[in-house]
Design a protein around this motif. Structure first.
Motif, mmCIF file in Angstrom:
data_model
loop_
_atom_site.group_PDB
_atom_site.id
_atom_site.type_symbol
_atom_site.label_atom_id
_atom_site.label_comp_id
_atom_site.label_asym_id
_atom_site.label_seq_id
_atom_site.Cartn_x
_atom_site.Cartn_y
_atom_site.Cartn_z
ATOM 1 N N ARG A 1 0.717 -1.331 -0.145
ATOM 2 C CA ARG A 1 -0.143 0.075 0.208
ATOM 3 C C ARG A 1 0.605 1.298 0.040
ATOM 4 O O ARG A 1 1.937 1.237 0.906
ATOM 5 C CB ARG A 1 -1.062 -0.457 1.147
ATOM 6 N N PRO A 2 0.995 2.336 -1.326
ATOM 7 C CA PRO A 2 2.000 3.432 -0.846
ATOM 8 C C PRO A 2 1.398 4.103 0.219
ATOM 9 O O PRO A 2 0.374 4.056 0.133
ATOM 10 C CB PRO A 2 2.033 3.449 -2.778
ATOM 11 N N HIS A 3 2.285 4.898 0.247
ATOM 12 C CA HIS A 3 1.479 6.227 0.702
ATOM 13 C C HIS A 3 0.834 7.203 -0.118
ATOM 14 O O HIS A 3 1.630 7.850 -0.870
ATOM 15 C CB HIS A 3 2.839 7.243 1.312
ATOM 16 N N PRO A 4 0.130 8.106 0.527
ATOM 17 C CA PRO A 4 -0.732 8.586 -1.029
ATOM 18 C C PRO A 4 0.125 10.059 -1.852
ATOM 19 O O PRO A 4 -0.025 10.230 -2.468
ATOM 20 C CB PRO A 4 -1.682 9.249 0.108
ATOM 21 N N GLY A 5 0.752 10.460 -0.602
ATOM 22 C CA GLY A 5 1.696 11.428 -1.042
ATOM 23 C C GLY A 5 3.012 10.897 -1.570
ATOM 24 O O GLY A 5 3.789 11.328 -2.054
ATOM 25 N N ASN A 6 3.091 9.673 -2.287
ATOM 26 C CA ASN A 6 4.719 9.423 -2.526
ATOM 27 C C ASN A 6 4.120 7.684 -2.564
ATOM 28 O O ASN A 6 5.140 6.556 -3.736
ATOM 29 C CB ASN A 6 5.477 8.794 -1.537
ATOM 30 N N ILE A 7 3.377 7.698 -4.300
ATOM 31 C CA ILE A 7 2.431 6.380 -4.745
ATOM 32 C C ILE A 7 3.866 6.636 -5.629
ATOM 33 O O ILE A 7 4.310 5.044 -6.047
ATOM 34 C CB ILE A 7 1.687 6.673 -5.042
ATOM 35 N N GLN A 8 4.527 6.772 -6.573
ATOM 36 C CA GLN A 8 4.805 6.717 -7.961
ATOM 37 C C GLN A 8 6.687 5.922 -7.510
ATOM 38 O O GLN A 8 7.187 4.870 -8.021
ATOM 39 C CB GLN A 8 5.006 7.533 -9.045
ATOM 40 N N ARG A 9 7.208 7.309 -6.241
ATOM 41 C CA ARG A 9 8.386 7.034 -6.231
ATOM 42 C C ARG A 9 8.368 4.811 -5.398
ATOM 43 O O ARG A 9 9.056 4.237 -5.964
ATOM 44 C CB ARG A 9 8.933 6.965 -5.388
ATOM 45 N N PHE A 10 7.277 4.411 -5.017
ATOM 46 C CA PHE A 10 7.070 3.600 -3.847
ATOM 47 C C PHE A 10 7.384 2.640 -5.573
ATOM 48 O O PHE A 10 7.838 1.557 -5.040
ATOM 49 C CB PHE A 10 6.331 3.328 -3.093
ATOM 50 N N ARG A 11 6.101 2.684 -6.378
ATOM 51 C CA ARG A 11 5.910 1.612 -6.613
ATOM 52 C C ARG A 11 6.942 1.270 -8.035
ATOM 53 O O ARG A 11 7.467 0.355 -8.129
ATOM 54 C CB ARG A 11 4.854 2.349 -8.050
ATOM 55 N N ASP A 12 8.004 3.005 -8.376
ATOM 56 C CA ASP A 12 9.540 1.792 -8.351
ATOM 57 C C ASP A 12 10.048 1.368 -8.466
ATOM 58 O O ASP A 12 10.700 0.734 -8.879
ATOM 59 C CB ASP A 12 10.134 3.807 -9.778
ATOM 60 N N ASP A 13 9.957 1.690 -6.674
ATOM 61 C CA ASP A 13 11.930 1.268 -5.927
ATOM 62 C C ASP A 13 10.875 -0.494 -6.162
ATOM 63 O O ASP A 13 12.187 -1.260 -5.846
ATOM 64 C CB ASP A 13 10.991 1.778 -4.421
ATOM 65 N N LEU A 14 9.818 -0.986 -5.409
ATOM 66 C CA LEU A 14 9.488 -2.157 -6.469
ATOM 67 C C LEU A 14 10.023 -2.764 -6.882
ATOM 68 O O LEU A 14 10.408 -3.821 -7.082
ATOM 69 C CB LEU A 14 8.184 -2.107 -5.507
ATOM 70 N N SER A 15 9.923 -2.162 -8.228
ATOM 71 C CA SER A 15 10.005 -2.307 -9.566
ATOM 72 C C SER A 15 11.750 -2.662 -9.459
ATOM 73 O O SER A 15 12.430 -3.934 -9.832
ATOM 74 C CB SER A 15 9.289 -1.461 -10.653
ATOM 75 N N LYS A 16 12.358 -1.906 -8.822
ATOM 76 C CA LYS A 16 13.724 -1.955 -8.577
ATOM 77 C C LYS A 16 13.919 -3.151 -7.636
ATOM 78 O O LYS A 16 15.621 -3.370 -8.619
ATOM 79 C CB LYS A 16 14.491 -0.834 -8.238
ATOM 80 N N VAL A 17 13.743 -3.599 -7.090
ATOM 81 C CA VAL A 17 14.309 -4.667 -6.309
ATOM 82 C C VAL A 17 14.008 -6.288 -6.637
ATOM 83 O O VAL A 17 13.872 -6.733 -5.881
ATOM 84 C CB VAL A 17 14.009 -4.240 -4.395
ATOM 85 N N GLY A 18 13.029 -6.057 -7.796
ATOM 86 C CA GLY A 18 12.293 -7.661 -7.850
ATOM 87 C C GLY A 18 10.733 -7.819 -7.876
ATOM 88 O O GLY A 18 10.561 -8.855 -8.039
#
Length: 440
Positions: free
Chosen positions: A343-360
């Motif tokens: 569940r992303p923080h509402p103020g940081n959605i895209q970075r959370f999605r990107d970071d998840l992808s970066k770690v596989g």
């Protein structure tokens, strides 16, 4: 001599900041010292970089003393609008600075309690907060749009210039926009004092704020102390931070008993730390109910909700990726015994999605549901430093702090030391989840 370089919003940076002020010519009776938590926040919490302000009104901060015309632009605007008259006398005054639920959920029930024993006024700076409060309270709601602006004068500017210079002289260099933000906060504090003196002149029984580092809050608490208000409350709304001990309130309401024990010996004379459970904790316990005990005894599948972090410059990309690798490692080790939802923080959605992808972490359940739906689904909640973890803990859901290494940001290190929640790193995550849920 230790290297004292405050660089972010961590507890360690605040303590280094304090020590530098203490070693400088900044007297402990000075305004800068008394407002050092506000000054620290202005300089190191969400600092205004040129890239972020260049297309905004705040771009003027990049020129020398650009903060002065910035302030006067609000002052001049007020000359062409009708200034509201002072509020009628009220027994209780609450200041609401945010529309977020962890502010609103404190204001509404406390206002209801206070309103039953007298009149209550809620001062609101954010139109969305006013909308959130409409229909939820019998208290009087008064919107205030830059209420300090009519009172701004050359004395406010001079005090801000002098005090900010004294603070900055004690510190490593900061950017010009950050220095401007510091001066602005000090000027607004000074200009807000006559506003609050006027509106608290009838000496109410109590004042309350849910965030003290804002200059409006600081000015309210100062004026309340001057006029003799007996109950001056700062009700904290997130994870513990050592700067919260620099309070002008005489009651610091803390979310946990361990927080209250931590703060009590550190508060100014005459201030008391009091444990007041978060209204959101009560709300979740009432609406979700306690976790069924059988879930902790080898369930077919553990539902693990991972809460994304909000934006904080002290929480770097490298930290985020290291922490998410803890989950990636645990997911590989635990297989289908654990279902993961992110569940992303509402103020940081895209970075959370990107970071998840970066770690596989691909093909995941990236939630767009309501918080209530996600918490109802969950059997466990993991976070780096989300206060939602604290709010949900009374329901019996195990709380996990997902940190590749324990850090002082928002005092999570101290909470782990106090036994509040379980620390997960890459080496221990899978084993600790198996142990707590008795997975076989």
């Amino acid at each position: 001599m230790p290297d004292l370089r405050p660089t972010d919003f961590s507890n360690e940076s605040f303590e280094a900041f304090e020590e530098l002020l203490r070693r400088s010519a900044l007297d402990e009776s000075s305004l800068g010292w008394q407002l050092r938590d506000m000054a620290f926040s202005a300089l190191y919490h969400d600092p205004p970089t040129w890239q972020r302000i260049r297309r905004s009104r705040n771009a003027i901060f990049a020129i020398p003393e650009g903060w002065i015309p910035w302030l006067y632009s609000y002052h001049l605007a007020k000359r062409f609008t009708k200034i509201p008259s002072p509020a009628p006398p009220s027994d209780h005054h609450f200041l609401c600075l945010s529309a977020r639920s962890n502010h609103i959920q404190r204001i509404v029930p406390e206002a209801a309690t206070r309103s039953s024993n007298g009149s209550c006024t809620i001062w609101v700076t954010n139109p969305k907060a006013a909308q959130a409060l409409q229909g939820t309270t019998t208290a009087t709601i008064r919107g205030i749009d830059h209420p300090w602006a009519p009172f701004l004068d050359p004395t406010c500017i001079e005090i801000a210039r002098t005090e900010s210079a004294r603070i900055l002289n004690a510190l490593p260099p900061v950017s010009r926009p950050a220095a401007a933000k510091l001066a602005v906060s000090l000027a607004i504090y000074q200009a807000a004092l006559p506003f609050w003196r006027e509106n608290l002149s009838a000496i109410p029984k109590s004042v309350l704020t849910t965030y003290e580092k804002d200059p409006l809050s600081k000015a309210m608490l100062t004026a309340a102390a001057e006029t003799g208000v007996s109950e001056r409350i700062h009700w904290t709304h997130g994870l513990r931070h050592s700067s919260q001990r620099v309070t002008l309130a005489n009651q610091l309401w803390c979310l946990t008993s361990t927080d209250a024990r931590y703060f009590q010996p550190k508060l100014p004379p005459g201030s008391t730390a009091i444990h007041r459970p978060s209204p959101e904790s009560i709300h979740w316990l009432k609406n979700l109910g306690p976790l069924p005990p059988e879930i902790l005894q080898n369930p077919p599948s553990v539902h693990f909700l991972v809460l994304g972090s909000g934006f904080d410059p002290g929480y770097t990309l490298e930290m985020s990726l290291a922490d998410l690798r803890v989950i990636a490692t645990a997911r590989d080790a635990l297989g289908p015994r654990v279902q993961w939802r992110f569940r992303p923080h509402p103020g940081n959605i895209q970075r959370f999605r990107d970071d998840l992808s970066k770690v596989g972490l691909h093909d995941i359940d990236f939630s767009t549901r309501t918080l209530a739906e996600d918490l109802q689904w969950s059997h466990a909640v993991g976070s780096t430093f989300s206060s939602v973890a604290m709010d949900i803990e009374p329901t019996g859901r195990p709380i996990f702090w997902i940190l590749a290494e324990i850090r002082p940001l928002y005092s999570v290190d101290q909470m782990i030391a106090d036994g509040y929640g379980t620390h997960l790193d890459a080496a221990t995550a899978a084993a600790k989840i198996r142990e707590i849920f008795h997975l076989k």
